[in-house]
Design an enzyme around this catalytic site. Structure first.
Site, PDB file in Angstrom:
ATOM      1  N   CYS A 426       0.816  -1.212   0.000  1.00 13.43           N
ATOM      2  CA  CYS A 426       0.000   0.000   0.000  1.00 13.43           C
ATOM      3  C   CYS A 426       0.849   1.260   0.000  1.00 13.43           C
ATOM      4  O   CYS A 426       0.373   2.345  -0.329  1.00 13.43           O
ATOM      5  CB  CYS A 426      -0.928   0.008   1.207  1.00 13.43           C
ATOM      6  N   GLY A 549     -11.499   2.659  -8.168  1.00 13.26           N
ATOM      7  CA  GLY A 549     -10.243   2.257  -8.777  1.00 13.26           C
ATOM      8  C   GLY A 549      -9.094   2.326  -7.799  1.00 13.26           C
ATOM      9  O   GLY A 549      -9.263   2.574  -6.598  1.00 13.26           O
ATOM     10  N   ASP A 639     -13.780  -8.681 -30.519  1.00 16.03           N
ATOM     11  CA  ASP A 639     -13.014  -7.482 -30.855  1.00 16.03           C
ATOM     12  C   ASP A 639     -11.551  -7.874 -31.049  1.00 16.03           C
ATOM     13  O   ASP A 639     -11.016  -8.723 -30.344  1.00 16.03           O
ATOM     14  CB  ASP A 639     -13.155  -6.401 -29.782  1.00 16.03           C
TER      15      ASP A 639
END
Length: 770
Positions: A426, A549, A639
């Site tokens: 972190c 996010g 795709d």
């Protein structure tokens, strides 16, 4: 007191932003390329990727040069200089925040700013001129009209009347070049050049007012000999379609009106705090700094050097390159700036359309074919400096071990911290304050199913699945391959959404994972802001809510998304890879070639316009394309991404239990892809993709085909590959073209599985839709 400076290695300590790709700025880029300044990041903002060299424009119009002969490839030059290239147009300046406001992207922060955007013809000052006359600048607009005129004259016999407004060297030279080229075009088609009628209008009593009498007499005689009607002492006061009005009230017929006079500064400069002269040009001192804002420099035609006023001539813009580069370097490193005093006289070589020119300097007058050859040699040598980019020499690449950029105490501490041993876990996250500032102005689209998201941040997002819907999940992540974080954000979001659309689903929510190089907080904050602005723009357009996010530090910029989608539970909209059926045709919605093109771009082997076209394709959403394919009966879709065309086609044929016939001649290709492949420039992922060649029947027979390598070219944000019933294929193509997928093409057909193991057959016969 100036703080100890950090060693080389920090990405950016200071930003120098160059607005405009004029002659001075190309010189600045070249000088920084040959001698980089550690800790300094250059950014070029320019609407046009290819900037014309004004000295060769008449030769281009006359047909002596091709397009690439007279244009400097700014994107390629910027790459060479290690500068970021932002394809956009400045529209304002926020002086307090030191940001350049742009037409279609977020503002770009600067520490030092330079403006080199040239002059703008003031057609708006004459009634009707802005609607019915063609200003010679911006060049791209004039060139488009010029190409149209060439085509019209070729297709429609009859008298064509061309009027040029402006009797300076630029107007006279351009008129003679146009007359020469158009006359030769008519003669080559067996037509009489006398069909052309040329007229020159100038409010001055003489043409070429800044040149000596002998030069003027030479051009007066040339215009007279070539049948050009010269209206001296005549000011144009109004323009209508097919004619213009002089100040004596008379109207003159003209099918084309070209404007080469009344130039001034860009209108947007009026809304800045910059000191301007009466014509709207930026007033600068001897150091080329704005008199009203020393953080801003200006050069070339847009600048008015108050202590040394000079005519607007390209020679001054070219020669300002070195002093501007030196002063920008001095400013960013805290050293004194040096004055620049331009010469009083300069050599002008003015062509007469054919391969003949006149040399003019002060009282000097010389003329002859030799003068044109001399001009040609000078011009080609100048262009070679910026287009024939040599590899960096060992001496040129030597840089100071430590950055010379002047930092304050807080910035110095940040810089040293950024280069110290970084934490993992972190501890590698971008700071909460930096991140919150970067994201504070973004406005993700709101969806009612999002119960907890960015509007009410928590440890995780909470999203409701609507009744009758199933969830579709996908994830994509890759590092940046271009130096524009805003465009990279757009492409990364588009790429991630592609899987959702290919399944026939609608995008619902996205969670971002980003890696940002460490550096000064302000620089990290702007990188995150630019990148996520591009991404959120694409997500919002897809009605996909960004709900959260994670952003961490790393050596390279990277971005990815976990995207959730929704599809009806009855699966009628579902398009899977295993849905191909015999008798269908294969439709590809976008051209291929991104892998080889960006490999070439990194090696300075791609033209800027090739990269422009590739980026335009990559930022085009597949949302409408997928809907269109489904509407026309597509049962299978995927795709195109990293596995390339062949890899994704094999992924479809195997679960479908079918074979496929692929037409190499029909493949839609991005401009330049065949050239870069032919040069042996391939993506680093290409070798892994080539292993799938065993899926091609008789593949050894195709290895030498020029398009063969493109079967394995990895795509980023590529198009959709789908199986559509043959009887509906033409209608599907028409609908795709109408929705903006102009390169959508039938590239093959689906057959029943044969007895051989290889599912793919290649051909070069253009396939029919039926």
């Amino acid at each position: 007191m100036q703080q100890p400076q950090p060693p080389l290695g920090l990405q950016a300590l200071r930003d120098i932003v160059l607005v405009g790709g004029g002659h001075t700025h190309v010189g600045v880029l070249k000088r920084f390329a040959m001698r980089p300044e550690p800790g300094v990041r250059l950014t070029l903002i320019c609407r046009d990727t290819h900037t014309p060299y004004s000295g060769m424009l008449p030769g281009y119009v006359a047909g002596h040069y091709g397009y690439d002969d007279v244009h400097i490839d700014l994107r390629r030059l910027a790459e060479y200089a290690g500068a970021r290239f932002f394809a956009d147009e400045a529209v304002g300046i926020d002086h307090e925040s030191r940001r350049v406001l742009c037409h279609s992207r977020p503002p770009v922060p600067y520490d030092w700013l330079s403006i080199n955007i040239g002059s703008t013809p003031r057609v708006g000052r004459v009634h009707g001129a802005d609607a019915h006359a063609v200003p010679v600048k911006p060049i791209h607009r004039f060139n488009d009209r010029w190409q149209t005129l060439l085509q019209r004259i070729e297709a429609h016999p009859g008298t064509t009347r061309v009027a040029v407004v402006g009797g300076g060297a630029g107007g006279v030279e351009l008129l003679l070049a146009m007359q020469y080229r158009l006359g030769r075009e008519l003669s080559a088609r067996g037509r009489d050049p006398a069909e052309l009628r040329f007229a020159l209008f100038t409010r001055g009593e003489h043409i070429l007012p800044t040149h000596n009498p002998r030069v003027r007499r030479h051009f007066e005689a040339t215009l007279r000999r070539r049948g050009v009607a010269v209206h001296a002492g005549t000011e144009v006061v109004a323009v209508e379609e097919g004619r213009l009005q002089a100040d004596d009230g008379r109207w003159h017929d003209a099918d084309e009106i070209v404007w080469v006079t009344n130039a001034g500064g860009a209108d947007w400069l009026k809304d800045t705090r910059l000191a301007l002269d009466d014509d709207g040009f930026i007033r600068v001192g001897e150091t080329l700094q704005s008199l009203s804002d020393p953080r801003i420099f200006a050069a070339g035609d847009i600048a008015h050097q108050v202590d040394h006023p000079r005519e607007k001539a390209g020679v001054f813009a070219v020669r300002q390159g070195r002093p501007l580069a030196d002063n920008l370097r001095a400013a960013v490193t805290g050293r004194p700036l040096s004055p620049y005093r331009p010469q009083r006289d300069w050599l002008a070589l003015i062509s007469t359309g054919d391969r003949h020119a006149v040399a003019s300097r002060g009282g000097l007058y010389l003329a002859g074919d030799w003068a044109w050859r001399w001009k040609d040699w000078i011009d080609r040598r100048f262009m070679a400096r910026f287009n024939d980019l040599p590899p960096m020499t060992e001496d040129a690449m030597k840089a100071p071990a430590r950055s010379r950029v002047a930092l304050d105490e807080d910035e110095s501490a940040q810089a040293i911290s950024a280069l110290a041993m970084r934490c993992g876990g972190c501890g590698a996250k971008v700071g909460a304050t930096t991140l919150s500032r970067a994201l504070s102005t973004l406005e993700p689209v709101a969806r009612e199913e999002v119960l907890v998201g960015l509007h009410a941040p928590d440890d995780a997002a909470v999203v409701r699945v609507p009744p009758g819907k199933d969830m579709v999940h996908t994830v994509d992540f890759f590092r940046a391959f271009i130096d524009d974080p805003y465009v990279f954000g757009q492409i990364a979001a588009n790429h991630a959404l592609g899987d959702i659309f290919a399944m026939g689903a609608e995008a619902q929510t996205a969670t971002a994972v980003a890696t940002v190089p460490q550096g000064l907080e302000a620089k990290v904050e702007d990188t995150v802001f630019q990148m996520m602005s591009g991404a959120v723009e694409v997500l919002n357009a897809a009605d996909c809510a960004l709900v959260g996010g994670h952003t961490g530090e790393g050596s390279e910029l990277a971005l990815g998304f976990a995207v959730n989608g929704l599809i009806d539970s009855d699966s009628t909209a579902l398009m899977t890879k295993g849905g191909l059926r015999p008798g269908q045709v294969l439709i590809l919605t976008k051209p291929i070639g991104t892998g080889t093109l960006f490999a070439a771009h990194a090696r300075l082997a791609a033209r800027g316009r090739w990269i422009d076209a590739a980026l335009a394709s990559m930022v085009q959403s597949n949302r409408e394309g997928a809907a269109c394919l489904h509407e026309h009966g597509a049962t299978a879709c995927t795709d195109l991404t990293g596995f390339g065309l062949l890899g994704h086609l094999v992924e479809m044929t195997r679960p479908s239990g079918v074979d496929a016939e692929l037409d190499l001649a029909a493949l839609p290709l991005l401009e330049g892809a065949e050239e870069t492949v032919a040069a042996g420039i391939l993506s680093s992922l290409q070798p892994a993709n080539v292993r799938l060649r065993r899926a091609i029947r008789d593949q050894a027979a195709w290895v030498e085909h020029p398009r063969y390598p493109l079967l394995f070219d990895p795509q980023t944000a590529g198009g959709l590959l789908a199986g559509v019933p043959a009887e509906r294929a033409e209608a599907c193509l028409s609908a795709l073209h109408a929705r903006g997928y102009t390169h959508a093409t039938i590239i093959g057909r689906i057959n029943s599985a044969g007895e051989t193991l290889e599912p793919i057959t290649l051909t070069t016969t253009m396939l029919e839709a039926s």
